[in-house]
Design a protein around this motif. Structure first.
Motif, mmCIF file in Angstrom:
data_model
loop_
_atom_site.group_PDB
_atom_site.id
_atom_site.type_symbol
_atom_site.label_atom_id
_atom_site.label_comp_id
_atom_site.label_asym_id
_atom_site.label_seq_id
_atom_site.Cartn_x
_atom_site.Cartn_y
_atom_site.Cartn_z
ATOM 1 N N GLU A 1 68.255 76.110 48.956
ATOM 2 C CA GLU A 1 68.212 74.748 48.463
ATOM 3 C C GLU A 1 67.161 73.994 49.219
ATOM 4 O O GLU A 1 66.511 73.310 48.920
ATOM 5 N N PHE B 1 59.548 71.133 45.714
ATOM 6 C CA PHE B 1 59.716 69.827 44.554
ATOM 7 C C PHE B 1 59.019 68.646 45.366
ATOM 8 O O PHE B 1 58.220 67.997 44.493
ATOM 9 N N GLU C 1 63.587 74.876 48.047
ATOM 10 C CA GLU C 1 63.568 74.304 46.801
ATOM 11 C C GLU C 1 62.989 73.003 46.930
ATOM 12 O O GLU C 1 62.147 72.472 46.136
ATOM 13 N N GLU C 2 63.701 72.091 47.642
ATOM 14 C CA GLU C 2 63.681 70.576 47.734
ATOM 15 C C GLU C 2 61.890 70.564 48.340
ATOM 16 O O GLU C 2 61.379 69.577 48.007
#
Length: 71
Positions: free
Chosen positions: A59, A66, A62-63
């Protein structure tokens, strides 16, 4: 407890790189299963904690990706 290795709150916090309070929050949110020992302290399956650590790491990656794309 089928002979699985169990760890305490401090150990789970260390593996997850979180504070004990954050680990308790994960338990209350249902993201991490916990049992209570005779003294009422949390115990966790080491395998479950390691699995969640991998999920949290994914996670975080992914952050970061992004955020990099947005900026």
């Amino acid at each position: 407890m089928d002979g699985e290795e169990r760890i305490g709150l401090g150990g789970a916090a260390a593996i997850l790189d979180l504070s004990p309070e954050e680990v308790r929050r994960l338990v209350s949110e249902g993201r991490l299963g916990a049992e209570r020992d005779e003294e009422g302290d949390y115990t966790f399956s080491l395998a479950d904690v390691r699995l969640l650590a991998r999920e949290l790491e994914a996670e975080a990656v992914e952050e970061e990706v992004f955020e990099g794309e947005v900026i």
